[in-house]
Design a protein around this motif. Structure first.
Motif, PDB file in Angstrom:
ATOM      1  N   VAL A  72       0.817  -1.214   0.000  1.00 29.01           N
ATOM      2  CA  VAL A  72       0.000   0.000   0.000  1.00 29.01           C
ATOM      3  C   VAL A  72       0.853   1.268   0.000  1.00 29.01           C
ATOM      4  CG1 VAL A  72      -1.750   1.300   1.276  1.00 29.01           C
ATOM      5  CG2 VAL A  72      -1.902  -1.208   1.135  1.00 29.01           C
ATOM      6  N   ALA A  73       1.864   1.297   0.859  1.00 32.82           N
ATOM      7  CA  ALA A  73       2.653   2.522   1.003  1.00 32.82           C
ATOM      8  C   ALA A  73       3.743   2.651  -0.052  1.00 32.82           C
ATOM      9  CB  ALA A  73       3.269   2.577   2.404  1.00 32.82           C
ATOM     10  N   HIS A  74       4.255   1.502  -0.551  1.00 32.37           N
ATOM     11  CA  HIS A  74       5.429   1.560  -1.424  1.00 32.37           C
ATOM     12  C   HIS A  74       5.213   0.935  -2.800  1.00 32.37           C
ATOM     13  CE1 HIS A  74       7.448   2.952   2.166  1.00 32.37           C
ATOM     14  NE2 HIS A  74       7.160   1.812   2.797  1.00 32.37           N
ATOM     15  N   GLY A  75       4.041   0.339  -3.062  1.00 25.98           N
ATOM     16  CA  GLY A  75       3.773  -0.235  -4.382  1.00 25.98           C
ATOM     17  C   GLY A  75       4.734  -1.338  -4.765  1.00 25.98           C
ATOM     18  N   ARG A  76       5.139  -2.141  -3.805  1.00 29.60           N
ATOM     19  CA  ARG A  76       6.145  -3.179  -4.062  1.00 29.60           C
ATOM     20  C   ARG A  76       5.513  -4.486  -4.519  1.00 29.60           C
ATOM     21  NH1 ARG A  76      11.112  -4.061  -0.209  1.00 29.60           N
ATOM     22  NH2 ARG A  76      11.606  -5.229  -2.113  1.00 29.60           N
ATOM     23  N   ALA A 180      -6.026  -1.123 -15.354  1.00 28.95           N
ATOM     24  CA  ALA A 180      -6.855  -0.517 -14.309  1.00 28.95           C
ATOM     25  C   ALA A 180      -6.625  -1.098 -12.926  1.00 28.95           C
ATOM     26  CB  ALA A 180      -8.331  -0.681 -14.679  1.00 28.95           C
ATOM     27  N   THR A 181      -5.973  -2.259 -12.853  1.00 25.32           N
ATOM     28  CA  THR A 181      -5.900  -2.942 -11.575  1.00 25.32           C
ATOM     29  C   THR A 181      -5.089  -2.157 -10.553  1.00 25.32           C
ATOM     30  OG1 THR A 181      -5.886  -5.278 -10.932  1.00 25.32           O
ATOM     31  CG2 THR A 181      -3.849  -4.398 -11.492  1.00 25.32           C
ATOM     32  N   GLY A 182      -5.551  -2.216  -9.310  1.00 21.74           N
ATOM     33  CA  GLY A 182      -4.837  -1.532  -8.241  1.00 21.74           C
ATOM     34  C   GLY A 182      -3.919  -2.445  -7.468  1.00 21.74           C
ATOM     35  N   LEU A 183      -4.169  -3.757  -7.531  1.00 22.00           N
ATOM     36  CA  LEU A 183      -3.351  -4.751  -6.838  1.00 22.00           C
ATOM     37  C   LEU A 183      -3.573  -6.081  -7.538  1.00 22.00           C
ATOM     38  CD1 LEU A 183      -1.674  -5.922  -4.421  1.00 22.00           C
ATOM     39  CD2 LEU A 183      -3.850  -6.119  -3.178  1.00 22.00           C
ATOM     40  N   LEU A 184      -2.488  -6.763  -7.885  1.00 22.25           N
ATOM     41  CA  LEU A 184      -2.570  -8.100  -8.452  1.00 22.25           C
ATOM     42  C   LEU A 184      -2.144  -9.098  -7.384  1.00 22.25           C
ATOM     43  CD1 LEU A 184      -2.929 -10.112 -10.805  1.00 22.25           C
ATOM     44  CD2 LEU A 184      -0.531  -9.685 -11.411  1.00 22.25           C
ATOM     45  N   VAL A 185      -2.991 -10.098  -7.154  1.00 26.76           N
ATOM     46  CA  VAL A 185      -2.698 -11.138  -6.167  1.00 26.76           C
ATOM     47  C   VAL A 185      -2.644 -12.479  -6.883  1.00 26.76           C
ATOM     48  CG1 VAL A 185      -3.486 -12.327  -4.086  1.00 26.76           C
ATOM     49  CG2 VAL A 185      -3.847  -9.860  -4.328  1.00 26.76           C
ATOM     50  N   VAL A 186      -1.585 -13.236  -6.632  1.00 25.39           N
ATOM     51  CA  VAL A 186      -1.438 -14.576  -7.176  1.00 25.39           C
ATOM     52  C   VAL A 186      -1.532 -15.546  -6.011  1.00 25.39           C
ATOM     53  CG1 VAL A 186      -0.022 -16.130  -8.542  1.00 25.39           C
ATOM     54  CG2 VAL A 186       0.075 -13.666  -8.967  1.00 25.39           C
ATOM     55  N   PRO A 214       1.248  -1.370 -15.184  1.00 22.27           N
ATOM     56  CA  PRO A 214       1.866  -0.036 -15.095  1.00 22.27           C
ATOM     57  C   PRO A 214       2.848   0.027 -13.925  1.00 22.27           C
ATOM     58  CG  PRO A 214      -0.515   0.124 -15.349  1.00 22.27           C
ATOM     59  CD  PRO A 214      -0.218  -1.312 -15.081  1.00 22.27           C
ATOM     60  N   PRO A 215       3.853   0.886 -14.005  1.00 20.79           N
ATOM     61  CA  PRO A 215       4.818   1.018 -12.909  1.00 20.79           C
ATOM     62  C   PRO A 215       4.118   1.374 -11.595  1.00 20.79           C
ATOM     63  CG  PRO A 215       5.578   2.191 -14.856  1.00 20.79           C
ATOM     64  CD  PRO A 215       4.166   1.772 -15.143  1.00 20.79           C
ATOM     65  N   GLY A 216       4.589   0.763 -10.529  1.00 18.79           N
ATOM     66  CA  GLY A 216       4.066   1.091  -9.208  1.00 18.79           C
ATOM     67  C   GLY A 216       2.847   0.311  -8.782  1.00 18.79           C
ATOM     68  N   VAL A 217       2.295  -0.554  -9.641  1.00 17.15           N
ATOM     69  CA  VAL A 217       1.161  -1.373  -9.226  1.00 17.15           C
ATOM     70  C   VAL A 217       1.687  -2.518  -8.358  1.00 17.15           C
ATOM     71  CG1 VAL A 217      -0.687  -2.920  -9.973  1.00 17.15           C
ATOM     72  CG2 VAL A 217      -0.221  -0.819 -11.250  1.00 17.15           C
ATOM     73  N   PRO A 218       1.227  -2.624  -7.120  1.00 15.60           N
ATOM     74  CA  PRO A 218       1.747  -3.673  -6.231  1.00 15.60           C
ATOM     75  C   PRO A 218       1.267  -5.058  -6.648  1.00 15.60           C
ATOM     76  CG  PRO A 218      -0.045  -2.487  -5.167  1.00 15.60           C
ATOM     77  CD  PRO A 218       0.231  -1.766  -6.454  1.00 15.60           C
ATOM     78  N   VAL A 219       2.082  -6.045  -6.332  1.00 16.33           N
ATOM     79  CA  VAL A 219       1.761  -7.446  -6.632  1.00 16.33           C
ATOM     80  C   VAL A 219       2.052  -8.274  -5.383  1.00 16.33           C
ATOM     81  CG1 VAL A 219       2.288  -9.455  -8.071  1.00 16.33           C
ATOM     82  CG2 VAL A 219       2.346  -7.152  -9.070  1.00 16.33           C
ATOM     83  N   LEU A 220       1.120  -9.144  -5.039  1.00 19.77           N
ATOM     84  CA  LEU A 220       1.290 -10.042  -3.892  1.00 19.77           C
ATOM     85  C   LEU A 220       1.125 -11.476  -4.368  1.00 19.77           C
ATOM     86  CD1 LEU A 220       1.454 -10.637  -0.793  1.00 19.77           C
ATOM     87  CD2 LEU A 220      -1.061 -10.467  -0.787  1.00 19.77           C
ATOM     88  N   ALA A 221       2.078 -12.324  -4.036  1.00 20.39           N
ATOM     89  CA  ALA A 221       1.969 -13.759  -4.295  1.00 20.39           C
ATOM     90  C   ALA A 221       1.973 -14.476  -2.952  1.00 20.39           C
ATOM     91  CB  ALA A 221       3.131 -14.244  -5.161  1.00 20.39           C
ATOM     92  N   THR A 222       1.101 -15.477  -2.806  1.00 17.26           N
ATOM     93  CA  THR A 222       1.004 -16.184  -1.535  1.00 17.26           C
ATOM     94  C   THR A 222       1.013 -17.688  -1.751  1.00 17.26           C
ATOM     95  OG1 THR A 222      -1.422 -16.315  -1.510  1.00 17.26           O
ATOM     96  CG2 THR A 222      -0.423 -14.312  -0.612  1.00 17.26           C
ATOM     97  N   THR A 223       1.602 -18.404  -0.829  1.00 21.03           N
ATOM     98  CA  THR A 223       1.590 -19.867  -0.848  1.00 21.03           C
ATOM     99  C   THR A 223       1.998 -20.393   0.521  1.00 21.03           C
ATOM    100  OG1 THR A 223       2.474 -21.875  -1.898  1.00 21.03           O
ATOM    101  CG2 THR A 223       3.972 -20.009  -1.694  1.00 21.03           C
TER     102      THR A 223
END
Length: 751
Positions: A72-76, A180-186, A214-223
């Protein structure tokens, strides 16, 4: 209990928080001040809504907060590897709420299984998050959902990985979502890596989406199931297009609520009897995993006969029945779901009290993943493995349908390159020696590699040079063998079982758990009651499987020089037949597998097998429409026996035909013979099998004469059937030669 401050590091290292309750929250610490403190307070408020706690009484774990802050804060881009029940879904739901408050686009979650999607939609609603899903079960809603996404009415869109490879979705919807996505979760991100136990080629399409974000869109992968190599691979792929390393947060994988154990019983009958005797002793409700669909159906039927309330859940279960089974388990209306890996990652029931495996999965990592369904919201859950002698044969079967050899891949690429139009799977299938499901999986891999592309109407070759990565595929195959040996070692180990599983996942903090049967002693005996054992032996000894005849020729036969198409004329079809059992059964399958394996020595049919076949014939004759049923519409009694020639098991088939002829007082009329070489195409597709059979079988003149004089239907005896086409072609020839009907009778169905 308190959380340790995690060591936050980048790709290649881990964090080490201690375990905390599975609610997804941690004990309260003094609130922080400043902008970071405000964001943390807002995150905790969302968590409270998510878990149904009063405001101020729920707090994120430190690693949960670290991931949310990074997103949220850093778009990582972040990879979270944590045990099942740790609260990974809380991370992406809390991050979604915070990002939506900032006016960013919806979160897109790539999630593998429908049951998990349904759980997540319900969980999101508790936090005031509007979630929708696009998957194979709700195609009638896709346009409405896409319109809602465009209108900004959807906070979370859950997408099955298969959608990513659909041409319309990939070309029309995916670019809009990526923009358009604000966060991609895998979710279940280990599926990205073909180094892992559960690689899925559809997930590889995510590389394209990651690169297009786009640059800065955060991505989260979980397992919860990634060893060090898979973790590094996934983290590397997450960095695609980002220009920076992914943040990796990896915690200890111990599950304090799980008590692991192994019971080694003599055979399948004892295992089923044990379940019948002891199922009610297991806490709450749970899951009984089997390795095959046939086994799941057998076990379900048996346990119901013994008075247990259970339901079956497999890849063949209709979607509506799956949903009902899930709801029944969630509401504790059933004691257990008897399931295949179709349920594997896809079910969320915090109070699941037990997981029993009737047969060993081929990988300790897959096993850890499945047992992780239990004990998420209770203090104690039982996990029990009942290994079987058939496990190795089942592992070998699934290993045999892995990525095809290079020659078959090249043949597919050549067929696409020669075509002046896209080729659909039915059109391409006759040109290659691969079954539909295996062909489709291979094409998905080639698509991601850039060698082919799926378009409207089928597949095309791109002309991009492609190299068969022999070394990698060989390594993956070797890794599968290593995993199988590790699973055997898990069964036989005298050490801590949880520690064993954690070490398989490269969990550096692995230590004896103090709870498993090695640490604390066995909690269950291997005793079974005589009544349950007799019932199990009766169930597993019940013989007879209907063999459906082929009624339509496969599409595309003219493309391989076989001029057949459309419906097989009724006067040339086989009648419905019978088999003693399925090779995937844990009853007759276990008995038949040793005599039908390619390595088995040919010989006369065993007495117990011959006796059982006679029993199948008797039941068939007395059943609905059978020749001894007494019904006006009963089919005529067979007037003779015809056997199929065989180059591998001639004694077995001939002796079986002779025994049936002797006991049934029927003449042994002769054999359908081979007129030339028949190239064996194991597990090939229908068109290729028919191409191999075309002109290869013959009805000898003396047999044709017998058929014309017999004046009735004949039993066609063979050892086994896999595609059904040998029986169909032989039946057609026998009908044309004068047989009034053909009733196939085989020992086994390969299914």
């Amino acid at each position: 209990m308190t959380d340790e401050q995690p060591r936050r590091t980048t790709h290649g290292t881990t964090s080490t928080p201690t375990g905390t309750p599975d609610s997804g929250s941690a004990p309260l610490d003094p609130p922080r001040t400043g902008a970071g403190g405000e964001l943390r307070a807002a995150a905790d408020a969302v968590l409270a809504r998510l878990v149904g706690a009063p405001a101020g009484e729920a707090r994120l774990r430190e690693d949960q907060w670290s991931a949310i802050e990074a997103l949220v804060a850093h778009g990582r881009r972040a990879l979270v590897v944590q045990r099942t029940g740790w609260g990974k879904s809380a991370v992406y739901f809390v991050a979604t709420a915070l990002l939506r408050e900032r006016g960013v686009g919806p979160t897109v979650i790539v999630s593998p299984l429908l049951a998990l999607m349904r759980n997540q939609v319900e969980a999101a609603a508790r936090a005031g998050i509007h979630a929708r899903t696009i998957n194979s079960s709700n195609s009638e809603e896709w346009e409405t959902i896409q319109a809602e996404v465009t209108a900004g009415e959807v906070d979370v869109l859950l997408v099955s990985p298969e959608r990513l490879n659909n041409p319309d979705f990939r070309d029309r919807v995916l670019p809009e979502l990526a923009a358009a996505t604000g966060l991609l979760v895998v979710d279940e991100a280990h599926c990205i890596s073909d180094w892992g136990h559960d690689f899925r080629p559809d997930y590889r399409r995510l590389r394209t989406m990651l690169a297009d974000l786009p640059p800065g869109v955060p991505v989260l992968a979980t397992t919860a199931t990634a060893n060090a190599r898979v973790t590094a691979d996934v983290a590397e792929q997450l960095g695609t297009g980002a220009g920076t390393d992914a943040l990796v947060l990896r915690g200890p994988l111990d599950r304090e609520s799980l008590s692991l154990g192994v019971l080694r019983l003599p055979d399948a009958a004892h295992r089923m009897a044990w379940l019948a005797d002891h199922l009610d002793e297991l806490p709450g409700s749970g899951i009984i995993y089997t390795l095959t669909v046939a086994a799941a159906e057998e076990v379900t039927a048996f346990l119901r006969q013994c008075g247990h309330t259970v339901a079956s859940y497999t890849g063949k279960t209709e979607n509506a029945d799956r949903q009902q089974a899930e709801e029944d388990l969630l509401a504790n209306r059933v004691k257990a779901l008897v399931a295949t890996s179709a349920l594997g990652m896809g079910f969320d029931k915090p109070d699941l009290g037990f997981v029993v495996h009737l047969g060993s999965p081929s990988s300790p990592i897959a096993y850890y993943q499945q047992v992780g369904r239990a004990g998420r919201g209770v203090e104690h859950a039982e996990v029990l493995l009942l290994p079987g002698k058939e496990d190795q044969a089942i592992w070998e079967y699934f290993a045999s349908i892995a990525f095809p050899p290079e020659e078959q891949v090249r043949r597919t690429l050549d067929a696409l390159a020669r075509s002046d139009r896209p080729l659909s799977l039915p059109a391409l299938e006759p040109l290659v020696e691969l079954r539909r499901s295996r062909l489709e999986t291979m094409l998905k891999v080639l698509d991601v590699d850039g060698a082919v592309r799926r378009v409207q109407g089928g597949w095309i070759a791109t002309g991009v040079p492609w190299t068969y990565d022999t070394e990698r595929y060989a390594w993956v195959a070797k890794q599968r063998e290593t995993e199988q040996q590790a699973m055997r070692d898990y069964v036989s180990t005298t050490g801590c079982r949880m520690e064993f599983l954690r070490r398989q996942l490269d969990d550096e903090g692995a230590a004896p758990c103090g709870r498993c049967d090695s640490c604390a002693g066995p909690r269950f005996t291997d005793t079974v009651s005589p009544a349950a054992l007799d019932a199990a032996l009766g169930e597993l000894g019940r013989a007879g499987v209907e063999v459906e005849p082929r009624k339509m020729w496969p599409t595309g036969l003219p493309a391989v020089g076989v001029e057949l198409k459309g419906r097989i004329p009724a006067a040339e079809q086989a009648a419905p037949g019978r088999a003693l059992g399925r090779l995937s059964d844990i009853g007759w399958g276990n008995r038949l597998r040793p005599i039908l394996t390619p390595q088995a020595q040919d010989g006369p049919v065993p007495d117990d097998v011959a006796k059982a076949v006679v029993g199948v014939l008797a039941d068939w004759a007395k059943g609905p429409g059978g020749w001894a049923s007494g019904r006006p519409d009963a089919q005529p009694r067979p007037v003779g026996i015809v056997t199929m020639a065989s180059r591998t098991r001639p004694q077995l088939i001939h002796s079986l035909g002779a025994r049936i002829a002797e006991i049934g007082r029927l003449p042994l009329l002769g054999s359908v013979r081979y007129s030339g070489d028949v190239p064996r195409a194991p597990r090939s597709n229908s068109a290729q099998r028919l191409k191999a059979l075309d002109g290869a079988l013959t009805v000898p003149p003396e047999l044709a004469s017998e058929l014309r004089d017999a004046g009735g239907p004949v039993l066609l005896v063979d050892d086994m059937t896999e595609t059904g086409w040998t029986l169909a072609v032989a039946a057609r020839m026998l009908r044309r030669a004068g047989a009034e009907g053909v009733l196939p009778l085989v020992l086994a169905v390969q299914a």
